[in-house]
Design a protein around this motif. Structure first.
Motif, mmCIF file in Angstrom:
data_model
loop_
_atom_site.group_PDB
_atom_site.id
_atom_site.type_symbol
_atom_site.label_atom_id
_atom_site.label_comp_id
_atom_site.label_asym_id
_atom_site.label_seq_id
_atom_site.Cartn_x
_atom_site.Cartn_y
_atom_site.Cartn_z
ATOM 1 N N GLY A 53 39.975 -8.083 -18.688
ATOM 2 C CA GLY A 53 38.537 -7.901 -18.848
ATOM 3 C C GLY A 53 37.897 -6.915 -17.887
ATOM 4 O O GLY A 53 38.568 -6.042 -17.342
ATOM 5 N N VAL A 54 36.614 -7.102 -17.645
ATOM 6 C CA VAL A 54 35.792 -6.077 -16.996
ATOM 7 C C VAL A 54 34.909 -6.689 -15.913
ATOM 8 O O VAL A 54 34.424 -7.807 -16.057
ATOM 9 N N LEU A 55 34.728 -5.944 -14.839
ATOM 10 C CA LEU A 55 33.746 -6.273 -13.806
ATOM 11 C C LEU A 55 32.676 -5.196 -13.841
ATOM 12 O O LEU A 55 32.998 -4.010 -13.792
ATOM 13 N N TRP A 56 31.413 -5.583 -13.932
ATOM 14 C CA TRP A 56 30.307 -4.608 -14.031
ATOM 15 C C TRP A 56 29.242 -4.975 -13.003
ATOM 16 O O TRP A 56 28.705 -6.081 -13.053
ATOM 17 N N VAL A 57 28.959 -4.057 -12.102
ATOM 18 C CA VAL A 57 27.892 -4.267 -11.127
ATOM 19 C C VAL A 57 26.832 -3.198 -11.345
ATOM 20 O O VAL A 57 27.137 -1.996 -11.371
ATOM 21 N N SER A 58 25.590 -3.650 -11.520
ATOM 22 C CA SER A 58 24.463 -2.730 -11.678
ATOM 23 C C SER A 58 23.221 -3.438 -11.144
ATOM 24 O O SER A 58 23.295 -4.575 -10.681
ATOM 25 N N ARG A 59 22.076 -2.757 -11.256
ATOM 26 C CA ARG A 59 20.805 -3.371 -10.869
ATOM 27 C C ARG A 59 20.560 -4.657 -11.668
ATOM 28 O O ARG A 59 19.788 -5.508 -11.289
ATOM 29 N N GLN A 60 21.227 -4.744 -12.819
ATOM 30 C CA GLN A 60 21.033 -5.903 -13.709
ATOM 31 C C GLN A 60 21.966 -7.063 -13.365
ATOM 32 O O GLN A 60 22.064 -8.027 -14.129
ATOM 33 N N GLY A 61 22.659 -6.963 -12.221
ATOM 34 C CA GLY A 61 23.477 -8.089 -11.785
ATOM 35 C C GLY A 61 24.967 -7.788 -11.759
ATOM 36 O O GLY A 61 25.397 -6.651 -11.986
ATOM 37 N N VAL A 62 25.712 -8.824 -11.438
ATOM 38 C CA VAL A 62 27.174 -8.728 -11.381
ATOM 39 C C VAL A 62 27.711 -9.504 -12.576
ATOM 40 O O VAL A 62 27.468 -10.713 -12.696
ATOM 41 N N TRP A 63 28.394 -8.819 -13.458
ATOM 42 C CA TRP A 63 28.825 -9.410 -14.720
ATOM 43 C C TRP A 63 30.326 -9.261 -14.894
ATOM 44 O O TRP A 63 30.919 -8.281 -14.440
ATOM 45 N N GLN A 64 30.878 -10.240 -15.575
ATOM 46 C CA GLN A 64 32.319 -10.193 -15.865
ATOM 47 C C GLN A 64 32.526 -10.543 -17.335
ATOM 48 O O GLN A 64 31.809 -11.401 -17.874
ATOM 49 N N SER A 65 33.481 -9.888 -17.961
ATOM 50 C CA SER A 65 33.796 -10.258 -19.348
ATOM 51 C C SER A 65 35.294 -10.433 -19.506
ATOM 52 O O SER A 65 36.094 -9.830 -18.778
ATOM 53 N N THR A 66 35.659 -11.268 -20.453
ATOM 54 C CA THR A 66 37.062 -11.430 -20.848
ATOM 55 C C THR A 66 37.134 -11.165 -22.352
ATOM 56 O O THR A 66 36.385 -11.775 -23.125
#
Ligand SMILES: Nc1ncnc2c1ncn2[C@@H]1O[C@H](COP(=O)(O)OP(=O)(O)O)[C@@H](O)[C@H]1O
Ligand SMILES: O=P(O)(O)OC[C@H]1O[C@](O)(COP(=O)(O)O)[C@@H](O)[C@@H]1O
Length: 323
Positions: A230-243
């Motif tokens: 999956g993916v780790l995404w960090v932006s102004r909109q938060g820290v998000w993870q997907s599988t």
């Protein structure tokens, strides 16, 4: 619908072979073979166009074998602003085995001279000065011979001065140059980012730390993909993870490009962050089921999205944990 320019400095004709199993040093007889106009920015463009965006492709194409590209672009629904240069665009071999293992053989590409680069800069400037300037620019893929890191850094700086977010997806030394230029987004995979991070990024925690560092360095969308993990995404909109959903991985080539296009589509369409990440992750999982880029028009795409797990890591909200 948004207007996007996708730049591929080193495009390729992808020659995809499907094999039972690759046998080195022997004659191999693939079950199928397919030749497609590709390269990272071309693939991103193709996905964005299929999602309804107004996409122009640019970069350098060899004038001696540009027919497959010129024929493919109308079919992909993209506008052709590639600069033709003497020589042949490279052919990259993609050897996919039944086990899911893929061996990539990516050629070096055609030598580019400073006059070609100047023509490209003029072409891009023309696109930005048009009545409907682009709302995003993507630069993706490796550098051809003749474009060194310094020149690449200057190109990124030039592109950043235009009024559109710059997304960069590249690897090796070019990734370090891209990070230093602080574009709006980068999307390395965990292996590609290890050099910059200073250690392997094997765990979610290591990837989260690296993505947070990237974001803190001035990159608004720090995206780290890790294949089926999956993916780790960090932006102004938060820290998000997907599988991603569990799929049969037939051919993983183009998964990263599809993911980049899916993220850009979500952000340009002002989707909520969890919907953007879910869409892009599901779309890239769709891509690995076959040769080529992912399609949101697949019959079971809604189901793939429902099986994509997205969660927010910087607070307690869990989104779409549907599997
Ligand atoms: N085996 C797989 N199963 C499901 N999804 C996958 C698989 N491999 C890749 N993907 C999807 O494609 C995305 C990009 O793949 P990845 O291998 O990380 O990037 P790249 O192609 O740039 O190396 C992943 O984040 C994931 O959503
Ligand atoms: O420019 P590079 O790094 O050699 O990569 C080019 C290759 O990457 C691809 O764009 C696929 O990339 P992804 O698998 O990362 O999506 C192929 O179409 C192409 O042959």
């Amino acid at each position: 619908m948004a207007r996007v320019i996708c730049i591929t400095l080193n495009p390729a004709l992808d020659l995809a072979f499907n094999l039972e199993a690759l046998s080195l040093g022997h004659v191999n007889r693939p079950t199928s073979a397919q030749l497609e106009a590709a390269g990272k920015g071309v693939n991103v463009a193709r996905v964005l166009a299929s999602l309804g965006h107004d996409v122009t492709v640019s970069g350098f194409l060899g004038q001696d074998n540009d027919a497959p590209f010129s024929l493919a672009f109308p079919h992909y629904g993209v506008k052709d602003a590639f600069v033709r240069v003497p020589g042949n665009t490279r052919i990259n071999a993609k050897l996919a085995e039944q086990s899911g293992r893929v061996t990539d053989i990516n050629g070096p590409g055609m030598p580019i001279e400073s006059t070609h680069l100047n023509t490209l800069l003029e072409t891009l400037d023309g696109l930005f000065q048009s009545a409907t300037p682009p709302q995003a620019v993507v630069v993706a893929g490796s550098l051809p011979p003749g474009i060194d890191q310094h020149t690449f850094g200057e190109l990124l700086t030039t592109l950043k001065h235009y009024d559109a977010p710059l997304w960069v997806d590249t690897s090796g030394p070019s990734l370090l140059t891209a990070i230093a230029a602080k574009p709006a987004a980068v999307k390395p995979n965990e292996t590609e980012l290890a050099d910059w991070a200073g250690s392997a990024l094997k765990t979610d925690a290591q990837r989260q730390t690296a993505a947070e560092r990237l974001h803190a360095s001035g990159i608004e969308n720090a995206l780290i993909s890790a294949g089926a993990e999956g993916v780790l995404w960090v932006s102004r909109q938060g820290v998000w993870q997907s599988t991603p959903p569990s799929v049969t991985a037939t051919n993983t080539v183009c998964a990263g490009d599809t993911f980049v296009a899916g993220m850009l589509h979500g952000l340009l369409s002002h989707l909520a962050p969890q919907d953007t990440l879910r869409f892009a992750t599901a779309l890239s999982a769709e891509a690995v089921r076959h040769v080529g880029v992912g399609s949101a028009h697949a019959d079971d795409f809604d189901s793939l999205q429902q099986q994509t797990w997205v969660r927010r890591l910087d607070d307690t909200i869990t989104e779409g944990a549907t599997r």
